[in-house]
Design a protein around this motif. Structure first.
Motif, PDB file in Angstrom:
ATOM      1  N   HIS A   3       0.842  -1.201   0.000  1.00 10.89           N
ATOM      2  CA  HIS A   3       0.000   0.000   0.000  1.00 10.89           C
ATOM      3  C   HIS A   3       0.878   1.252   0.000  1.00 10.89           C
ATOM      4  O   HIS A   3       1.980   1.238   0.558  1.00 10.89           O
ATOM      5  CB  HIS A   3      -0.907   0.024   1.232  1.00 10.89           C
ATOM      6  N   LEU A  63      -3.348   2.515   5.316  1.00  6.48           N
ATOM      7  CA  LEU A  63      -3.977   1.448   4.537  1.00  6.48           C
ATOM      8  C   LEU A  63      -3.512   0.075   5.014  1.00  6.48           C
ATOM      9  O   LEU A  63      -4.276  -0.895   4.995  1.00  6.48           O
ATOM     10  CB  LEU A  63      -3.689   1.631   3.053  1.00  6.48           C
ATOM     11  N   GLU A 121      -5.603  -0.563   8.013  1.00  5.26           N
ATOM     12  CA  GLU A 121      -6.952  -0.990   7.638  1.00  5.26           C
ATOM     13  C   GLU A 121      -6.969  -2.450   7.208  1.00  5.26           C
ATOM     14  O   GLU A 121      -7.924  -3.185   7.506  1.00  5.26           O
ATOM     15  CB  GLU A 121      -7.498  -0.077   6.540  1.00  5.26           C
TER      16      GLU A 121
END
Length: 247
Positions: free
Chosen positions: A113, A118, A121
């Protein structure tokens, strides 16, 4: 006293997020985060350090203690080798909770990422809970305010939704004068950088404004969560059965 975050970790395999928010570097976010990680480990939570940046600070390095550390992934970029969090290794290890420092960090090209938030996440979606840390100036919606207030154009930013998604946000607060004293004592930056920092970003007016922004942001987050929960209660009260409210 109840411990909502620990209870949530024990009650479900859903990924939970706790963010330590500060007004600037040097207030003690990483130290607070590592102390929380050790406390949770002592409570029986399986904890790993996925990425912790000590910046060579003795106090921070001491707090790592015997916490398990996942080795970083080396990425070669333009003749330089950069160390990044090894997301795949953390996912393969599958701990209950991962410590991921510097939430607003931009990953090196070649990482899965482009941004660390990210990666976080992805961990949450896989059921791995996360402790992370960030400074208030990295919040996207505050970019203009921070630029006008401090004259610093913060390049690394996170979307507001990242902080809003957090199950808990903790302000690591420090009075501006105390932070400036930490700077002078060499606990934040090397001695050669201290005077310039005090004359620029770490001026009292800048720190005071950033501190107020951090406290306001957490107050807003608490208010939003209370409003959302009230709305859920209103919906559920109209149902012909009693569902379990989300934690």
């Amino acid at each position: 006293m109840t411990d909502g975050f620990l209870d949530a970790l024990r009650s479900t395999r859903q990924g939970r997020l706790k963010v330590f928010l500060g007004m600037s570097a040097g207030v003690g976010k990483t130290v607070a985060m590592l102390r929380e990680a050790r406390r949770l480990r002592d409570e029986g939570i399986d904890v790993v350090c996925a990425f912790v940046e000590t910046h060579g600070r003795a106090e921070t390095e001491a707090e790592l203690g015997d916490l398990e550390v996942i080795p970083r992934r080396a990425i070669a970029y333009r003749g330089v080798v950069l160390d990044e969090m090894d997301l795949d290794a953390v996912l393969a290890r599958a701990p209950d909770l991962a410590v991921v420092d510097e939430l607003a960090h931009t990953n090196a090209p070649g990482a899965r990422h482009p941004k660390r938030h990210l990666d976080v996440e992805a961990l949450l979606q896989a059921g791995v809970s996360v402790l992370s840390a960030v400074n208030i100036q990295h919040l996207e919606s505050l970019h203009g305010v921070v630029l006008r207030t401090t004259g610093v154009d913060v390049r690394e930013r996170i979307p507001d939704r990242v902080l809003r998604r957090a199950d808990e946000v903790v302000v690591v607060d420090l009075a501006p004068a105390d932070l400036q004293e930490r700077l002078r004592a060499g606990k934040v930056y090397p001695a050669v950088k201290v005077e310039r920092a005090l004359q620029r970003f770490f001026r009292t007016d800048n720190l005071t404004a950033l501190r107020q922004l951090a406290l306001r942001e957490v107050a807003n987050a608490v208010e939003d969560r209370a409003r959302d929960r009230a709305a859920l209660n209103a919906v559920y009260s109209a149902l012909p059965f009693e569902p379990a409210l989300p934690a």
